[in-house]
Design a protein around this motif. Structure first.
Motif, PDB file in Angstrom:
ATOM      1  N   ASP A 169      -6.103   1.370  -8.303  1.00 23.25           N
ATOM      2  CA  ASP A 169      -6.329   0.311  -7.304  1.00 23.25           C
ATOM      3  C   ASP A 169      -7.787  -0.132  -7.332  1.00 23.25           C
ATOM      4  O   ASP A 169      -8.591   0.403  -8.092  1.00 23.25           O
ATOM      5  CB  ASP A 169      -5.876   0.771  -5.920  1.00 23.25           C
TER       6      ASP A 169
ATOM      7  N   GLY B 268       0.843  -1.208   0.000  1.00 27.31           N
ATOM      8  CA  GLY B 268       0.000   0.000   0.000  1.00 27.31           C
ATOM      9  C   GLY B 268       0.862   1.235   0.000  1.00 27.31           C
ATOM     10  O   GLY B 268       0.437   2.310   0.424  1.00 27.31           O
TER      11      GLY B 268
ATOM     12  N   TYR C 237       1.842   3.965  -1.791  1.00 28.96           N
ATOM     13  CA  TYR C 237       1.460   4.714  -2.986  1.00 28.96           C
ATOM     14  C   TYR C 237       2.532   5.697  -3.423  1.00 28.96           C
ATOM     15  O   TYR C 237       2.614   6.051  -4.595  1.00 28.96           O
ATOM     16  CB  TYR C 237       0.119   5.420  -2.764  1.00 28.96           C
TER      17      TYR C 237
ATOM     18  N   VAL D 244      -8.731   4.385  -7.003  1.00 27.14           N
ATOM     19  CA  VAL D 244      -7.714   5.430  -6.859  1.00 27.14           C
ATOM     20  C   VAL D 244      -6.711   5.299  -8.006  1.00 27.14           C
ATOM     21  O   VAL D 244      -6.264   4.198  -8.318  1.00 27.14           O
ATOM     22  CB  VAL D 244      -7.002   5.305  -5.497  1.00 27.14           C
TER      23      VAL D 244
ATOM     24  N   ARG E 119      -5.471 -12.356  -4.568  1.00 21.11           N
ATOM     25  CA  ARG E 119      -6.114 -11.087  -4.235  1.00 21.11           C
ATOM     26  C   ARG E 119      -5.702 -10.042  -5.255  1.00 21.11           C
ATOM     27  O   ARG E 119      -4.519  -9.899  -5.563  1.00 21.11           O
ATOM     28  CB  ARG E 119      -5.703 -10.644  -2.835  1.00 21.11           C
TER      29      ARG E 119
ATOM     30  N   PHE F 159     -10.008   0.322  -5.428  1.00 28.65           N
ATOM     31  CA  PHE F 159     -10.966   1.314  -4.976  1.00 28.65           C
ATOM     32  C   PHE F 159     -11.130   2.449  -5.984  1.00 28.65           C
ATOM     33  O   PHE F 159     -11.811   3.422  -5.708  1.00 28.65           O
ATOM     34  CB  PHE F 159     -10.525   1.889  -3.613  1.00 28.65           C
TER      35      PHE F 159
ATOM     36  N   TYR G 297      -5.094  -6.338  -6.412  1.00 28.02           N
ATOM     37  CA  TYR G 297      -4.746  -5.080  -5.774  1.00 28.02           C
ATOM     38  C   TYR G 297      -5.076  -3.882  -6.676  1.00 28.02           C
ATOM     39  O   TYR G 297      -5.196  -2.766  -6.201  1.00 28.02           O
ATOM     40  CB  TYR G 297      -3.255  -5.047  -5.413  1.00 28.02           C
TER      41      TYR G 297
END
Lengths: 285, 691
Positions: free
Chosen positions: B90, B65, B67, B94, B131, B92, B133
């Motif tokens: 990402d 994470g 960034y 972003v 997962r 989300f 990302y």
């Protein structure tokens, strides 16, 4: 939103688990952070743990999300401030971190681990005193079996070494492999896995007493129901063929040897760790 | 059309240049298309490669994470060449991205538009341990690829242009050097075409085809030159022959003077000219007086030589513009353009004097040349026929006036008018023939020697009756009939009428014999090829025995048409008739021809007989002729016997027959037949065969 501001928001969200507004917005189910001690690279750590956490989330109905810190101190800092819901770490036994109140719920199956000071098989160093004045790689200054325990022993032997912190276990092993340092302090199990994976031969100059392997702990803010669900899923994982396949696959990534899986544990099982920290006064520097 | 005005070199060059450009363009198009496809594929490959490279480096920060680190990596990657944008999004939503300023391509915009290479964007998810990302995306800028292709294309175009230019120069050089001989060929061909047939191309040079063309040209030129030479020679020959033929067509071969057709043509032109511009011209008609004498005594060769010498003499005395012509026989004509009648008379006098002054000798035998010349003015209103007839008349008048003189024709001249009126005899004779106004008389020819036997015969004499039934003497119309070609018709009329009369008389007097008749044949009839047939028909029609008929021909006419006369005489003698040579002795050449003429009798010219008694020369002549005639087996007849004295003298000489007023005057045939064959009392009407 800039990355730095995003990081801040992410940190806040993690700190407010599981009742943060951000988390609630993303899911109706609470998502719990699962912090893992930085023993290997973040990617390898994620490759190892993400399948396991996905299995557990599916089985328990409790959403877990891997959280990897850039360094051991950062990991330790997260524990100290209670930003992680679940832990696979021993940093919670460090006296400064105990305030956050994490309690042990599970530990890995298999033999206990030891702290070891190792050199490459071809190294001219044969005995510990020969380490006097030399650079030794350590994962971090908060690593129990790979720093606290060996440094304690070296100090008792009156041997002064120059610590080189590599960030995590495999970082220290990598420096040894590359010749950057002549010796490294490591977790015996991880060193064995690493040598298998990287095909290197090494000699152990010094070995500590046995310590239980790193446990899984939970923050006191996590509801018991969720804790039980997670613990049950992890505990039953090895018996479930699907869970066993996940465990085997992850173990294969790091050349981890059986047995796999987790068994139930409590804080009492790790009294020795607490005592060591208390006795040696070691603390992250 | 421009193409049509281009030279061969320019055409070759242009065609090659176009071909090279087209080929080059096609080649370049292929290369560029391939490069574009390869460039696109390379962009695809590169973006995959870049993603392969960026993903490992981004996994750790993404998992952590981190960034800040992620942004650093994105920016670092965006700084790579050909990457227009690097972005991480990402789970989300972003976004962490880095854009680089638009690549400044060196390729021209049109090429960029044509090439139509699009930026290549590829995305790849970052997932670790199951997962996800986020997603990494890279956008590849085709600008550098454009530049790379454009640089290669520019280089290729430069090479192509250089190659085209070099090829152009090479073709130009080759074509010029190769076609240079063609230029020489063209120049030489032009010179050759303008008539210089000696010109050739010295050295061919150039490629074999050109050399072959040049050699072919030289060969062709040789042949043409040879042909032209031959043509020139042939043409010269033709011109000579044409001139010769033309000369032959318009000139008399013997004298080299203009002939009668050409003379008449020029006379017509002169008359036309006079009618147009009213100028006065003159025409001379000249007749040699003694030509016949020379011809008869010395032969044709002498006569021909006389004509040649006369022509030479005359030619010297006429102007260049005048026309001197031989009109036939011993007749000459002279056209004097722009000459008055007086002047023409003096010219004619000059010509006459010149001829008379000249001396002609043949085999040491001298002759005096004399000429009778008629002069006529040719002016407005004349025709060439009339002018010629007038000149002929004047000439005839001059001859009649005593020969060797000049006579000018004037319409009011009484003498000339009289002679000219002869021409009217033609009409009168024709009319008399049509109207049957001829009468036959006869004069007895009496045998006076023992050898002559007892058979008497009669010479048929023709008489013309005028409008008042008056008898016109033969000498009045016979000359005109002879001159204007009417004698054959008169001869046939005489034969037909005489045969008809005697046949009728004999039929009317059964048992009586046919009287023997002597009938004159003119010179023209001797040349009449139909005469024999006519005579045969008449004998058949009337049943007259040919042995009772003797035809008389004059010495002059027989000799003048010797071949034709001999042929006719032989044919007629085959029928059974006899021939008598009339007026023998008048030409003084008779003995030479006598041997060749198949005659049975000689009729001694009356000129010798008339004064026989008083003139010893005439007596000797008669004697000589008689002797020769007898030697040749011929019977002799003396005419113009006017008295008993002469008759006695002739008997003494031994002449076989006598004819003349002293024997019997001419009388009508009908009268004689009535007397000799009494049953026939009717006068035989004379009808022309035409009726």
């Amino acid at each position: 939103m800039t990355p730095s501001r995003f990081l801040l928001a992410l940190a806040l969200a993690a700190a407010c688990l599981p009742s943060t507004a951000a988390a609630q917005e993303r899911s109706t189910q609470p998502r719990y952070s699962f912090g893992v001690i930085p023993q290997r690279s973040p990617t390898l750590t994620a490759q190892y743990w993400n399948p396991i956490l996905q299995y557990v989330s599916d089985k328990s109905g409790v959403a877990l999300e891997l959280s990897v810190a850039r360094s051991a101190p950062e990991h330790s800092d997260g524990i100290r401030h209670g930003r992680l819901a679940f832990l696979y770490s021993n940093h919670n036994f460090v006296p400064e971190n105990t305030v956050s109140g994490y309690r042990v719920i599970l530990r890995p199956r298999g033999a206990a681990i030891r702290g070891e000071i190792v050199v490459l098989a071809a190294s001219p160093l044969k005995r510990v005193p020969e380490l006097q004045g030399r650079e030794i790689a350590f994962p971090s200054n908060v690593a129990l079996v790979a720093y606290q325990v060996p440094m304690d022993a070296l100090e008792k032997l009156g041997i002064q070494v120059k610590p080189v912190f590599a960030g995590n276990q495999e970082g220290a092993m990598g420096q040894l492999k590359s010749g950057r340092v002549e010796a490294a302090a490591v977790n015996s199990q991880l060193m064995r896995d690493f040598s298998e994976r990287e095909s290197i031969r090494y000699r152990v100059l010094w070995r500590s007493d046995e310590y239980l392997n790193i446990p899984i702990s939970v923050h006191p803010s996590v509801p018991r129901r969720d804790v039980d669900a997670v613990r049950g899923a992890l505990q039953d994982m090895v018996a479930d063929p699907q869970g066993a396949r996940v465990l085997e696959a992850s173990a294969a990534l790091v050349k981890q040897t059986p047995p796999y899986g987790f068994i139930s544990a409590t804080d009492k099982d790790y009294e020795s760790h607490r005592r060591f920290y208390a006795r040696s006064g070691a603390s992250p520097r | 059309m421009i193409w049509g005005r281009l030279s061969l070199v320019q055409r070759l060059t242009a065609a090659c240049a176009v071909a090279i450009m087209l080929t080059g363009t096609a080649l370049l198009y292929g290369i560029v298309s391939h490069d574009l496809r390869a460039g696109q594929a390379e962009l695809e490959r590169r973006v995959g490669h870049e993603l392969d490279a960026i993903l490992p480096s981004m996994t750790d920060p993404v998992v952590l994470g981190d960034y800040a680190r992620t942004e650093q990596i994105v920016r670092a990657w965006a700084a790579q060449p050909e990457i227009a944008q690097a972005r991480f999004t990402d789970v989300f939503g972003v976004v962490v991205e880095a854009n680089v300023p638009a690549y400044a391509s060196i390729a021209p915009r049109w090429f960029v538009r044509l090439a139509a290479l699009e930026p290549v964007e590829r995305k790849r998810p970052i997932a670790v341990g199951g997962r996800k990302y986020g997603t990494v995306s890279l956008v590849m800028d085709p600008g550098p690829t454009f530049d790379q292709i454009w640089r290669r294309l520019s280089g290729s175009i430069a090479v192509l242009a250089a190659g085209t230019f070099a090829l152009f120069l090479i073709i130009l050089a080759i074509a010029r050097s190769s076609l240079k001989p063609i230029g020489e060929l063209a120049a030489t061909a032009r010179r050759f075409g303008s008539g210089d047939y000696t010109v050739r191309i010295a050295s061919a040079g150039g490629p074999p085809e050109i050399s072959a063309s040049v050699e072919a040209f030289n060969g062709l030129a040789d042949n043409i030159a040879s042909l032209v030479r031959s043509l020139g020679e042939s043409r010269a020959q033709l011109v000579v022959e044409k001139d010769h033929l033309s000369w032959q067509a318009t000139h008399d071969a013997l004298t080299g003077l203009v002939n009668r057709p050409e003379f008449e043509r020029r006379l017509k032109l002169m008359v036309q000219q006079a009618n147009i511009d009213r100028t006065r011209h003159a025409l001379l008609y000249l007749d040699l007086d003694q030509f016949k004498l020379v011809n008869d005594t010395c032969g044709h060769m002498a006569g021909d030589e006389l004509l040649r010498q006369a022509a030479v003499i005359l030619r010297k005395r006429v102007r260049e513009a005048d026309t001197l012509a031989r009109l036939g026989g011993d007749e000459f004509g002279v056209l004097l353009p722009g000459c008055t009648l007086d002047k023409a008379v003096s010219v004619a006098e000059e010509l006459r004097a010149a001829l008379h002054g000249a001396r002609f000798a043949w085999n040491d035998k001298p002759f005096v040349i004399a000429a009778s010349i008629g002069v006529v003015a040719v002016g407005d209103g004349d025709t060439h026929d009339r002018a010629l007839a007038a000149a002929d008349t004047a000439c005839y008048a001059a001859k009649q006036s005593g020969r060797n003189r000049v006579k000018a024709y004037t319409p009011d001249d009484a003498e000339l008018a009289k002679h000219h009126s002869e021409m009217h005899w033609v009409t009168r004779i024709r009319h008399a023939l049509d109207a049957g106004r001829f009468r036959l008389d006869c004069q007895r020819i009496e045998p006076i020697s023992r050898n002559a036997g007892s058979i008497e015969h009669y010479e048929i004499l023709v008489r013309l009756l005028d409008e008042k039934d008056q008898t016109v003497a033969p000498m009045a119309f016979i000359p005109a009939a002879e001159r204007f070609g009417l004698m054959p018709e008169i001869d046939r009329m005489v034969v037909r009428t005489a045969f008809e009369a005697v046949a009728r008389a004999v039929r009317s007097s059964p048992g009586s014999a046919f009287p023997h008749l002597a009938i004159n044949l003119s010179g023209t009839s001797l040349g009449d090829e139909g005469m024999v047939t006519f005579l045969r028909e008449q004998f058949d029609i009337h049943g007259v025995p040919p042995s009772t008929i003797c035809f008389e021909i004059t010495e002059t006419t027989a000799i003048g048409n010797l071949t034709a006369a001999t042929r006719l005489m032989l044919a007629v003698k085959e029928l059974g008739c006899r021939f008598s040579l009339d007026d023998f002795g008048s030409g003084l050449s008779s003995f030479a021809y006598l041997k060749n003429l198949p005659v049975d009798m000689l009729k001694i010219d009356g000129a010798f007989v008339k004064d026989l008694v008083r003139d010893p020369i005439d007596s000797a002549m008669v004697r000589a002729i008689n002797d020769i005639g007898h030697v040749m087996g011929l019977r002799t007849i003396a005419e113009w016997v006017e008295n008993q004295e002469t008759l006695v003298a002739l008997r003494a000489i031994g002449v076989d027959y006598a004819q003349g007023f002293g024997v019997e005057k001419p009388r009508p045939l009908s009268q004689m037949l009535e007397e000799k064959l009494p049953a026939t009392a009717d006068i035989v009407p004379i009808r022309s065969a035409r009726r």
